[in-house]
Design an enzyme around this catalytic site. Structure first.
Site, short mmCIF file in Angstrom:
data_model
loop_
_atom_site.label_atom_id
_atom_site.label_comp_id
_atom_site.label_asym_id
_atom_site.label_seq_id
_atom_site.Cartn_x
_atom_site.Cartn_y
_atom_site.Cartn_z
N CYS A 1 0.85 -1.09 0.07
CA CYS A 1 0.14 -0.04 -0.09
C CYS A 1 0.81 1.15 0.04
O CYS A 1 1.78 1.30 0.77
CB CYS A 1 -0.79 -0.17 1.26
SG CYS A 1 -1.98 1.50 1.35
N HIS B 1 -8.86 -3.71 -2.52
CA HIS B 1 -8.02 -2.81 -1.58
C HIS B 1 -8.44 -1.42 -1.52
O HIS B 1 -8.27 -0.56 -0.52
CB HIS B 1 -6.47 -2.93 -2.31
CG HIS B 1 -5.36 -2.19 -1.65
ND1 HIS B 1 -4.47 -2.79 -1.10
CD2 HIS B 1 -5.27 -0.82 -1.33
CE1 HIS B 1 -3.40 -2.04 -0.38
NE2 HIS B 1 -4.28 -0.73 -0.82
N GLU B 2 -8.78 -0.90 -2.62
CA GLU B 2 -9.16 0.50 -2.77
C GLU B 2 -10.54 0.81 -1.96
O GLU B 2 -10.91 1.88 -1.38
CB GLU B 2 -9.35 1.09 -4.25
CG GLU B 2 -7.96 1.11 -5.01
CD GLU B 2 -6.80 1.46 -4.28
OE1 GLU B 2 -7.08 2.44 -3.66
OE2 GLU B 2 -5.63 0.85 -4.49
N HIS C 1 -10.06 0.89 1.61
CA HIS C 1 -9.58 2.44 1.91
C HIS C 1 -10.78 3.24 2.26
O HIS C 1 -10.52 4.05 3.32
CB HIS C 1 -8.60 3.03 0.93
CG HIS C 1 -7.17 2.62 0.87
ND1 HIS C 1 -6.37 2.79 2.14
CD2 HIS C 1 -6.34 2.11 0.19
CE1 HIS C 1 -5.15 2.77 1.80
NE2 HIS C 1 -5.11 2.26 0.62
#
Ligand code: NI
Length: 223
Positions: free
Chosen positions: A119, A161-162, A165
């Site tokens: 990341c 993953h995004e 976030h």
């Protein structure tokens, strides 16, 4: 929000924005939906700066909170993996640039795959993270057009993953703790198509996978 974004862009005229690192609270709060509070022109300028920032890093995805903006917005772009064997095992294909506005996902099929990932907000380390192999992504584009599509393999990993976030989740929250690897040592493991030697050498179980929490699903809103 609008003034903060304008100040951020004005303060970085080259278009490459500072990427905030783990420890900044913006990475731990659910992002606000993109719902008209930022006009289309400013939104496009922010996306352009996020694209420049992602490419300069370089990375394959970047969420708005990573540049300090708590909006449910991310950019993705993956040139793919030049190693054909690794690309095949990881199902890593080229992902053209796109902006994901208010993205959410649900798993499809229930199959998980575990690989090293990193990341841009946790510099210097990677760890093995189990992810859904297939998902259904729902998001809008910059014109507000909503789409729903199946995403598979490495592209699905990037999207998860995004989206995480945008829910205030970092990949480390659900990574295999014993796989944590400094970039200094990652070269020994990153060339592997799948992290089997790393699992044996560092002492973690690839098959078990980390414990999941339902909060890791979907993203972008506090609900
Ligand atoms: Ni990240």
């Amino acid at each position: 929000m609008r003034q903060a974004i304008e100040a951020l862009l004005a303060g970085n005229p080259g278009g490459v924005l500072p990427i905030v690192q783990a420890g900044h609270p913006v990475l731990r709060r659910p992002a606000h939906p993109v719902d008209g509070r930022v006009d289309a022109t400013l939104l496009r300028a922010l996306v352009a700066a996020m694209a420049a920032t992602m490419r300069a890093a370089p990375g394959v995805g970047l969420a708005a909170p990573q540049v300090g903006v708590p909006l449910s917005l991310a950019v993705v772009e993956d040139p793919g993996d030049p190693d054909a064997d690794r690309a095949a095992v990881r199902e890593r294909a080229v992902v053209p640039f796109r902006a994901l506005v208010n993205p959410r996902y649900v798993p499809l099929g229930g199959e998980e795959v575990a690989f090293f990932e990193g990341c841009l907000s946790v510099r210097g380390y990677q760890a093995v993270r189990s992810r859904w192999r297939r998902i259904v992504l729902t998001c809008e584009d910059l014109d507000g057009v909503r789409t729903e599509e199946e995403v598979t393999g490495w592209a699905a990993r990037i999207v998860q993953h995004e989206c995480d976030h945008l829910a205030g989740i970092l990949y480390l929250d659900h990574a295999e703790p014993r796989s944590l690897c400094s970039d200094h040592y990652l070269g020994a493991w990153a060339s592997e198509p799948a992290p089997r030697r790393a699992a044996a050498a560092l002492g973690f179980d690839l098959a078990a996978g980390p414990t999941r929490r339902s909060s890791a699903l979907g993203a972008g809103r506090a609900d």
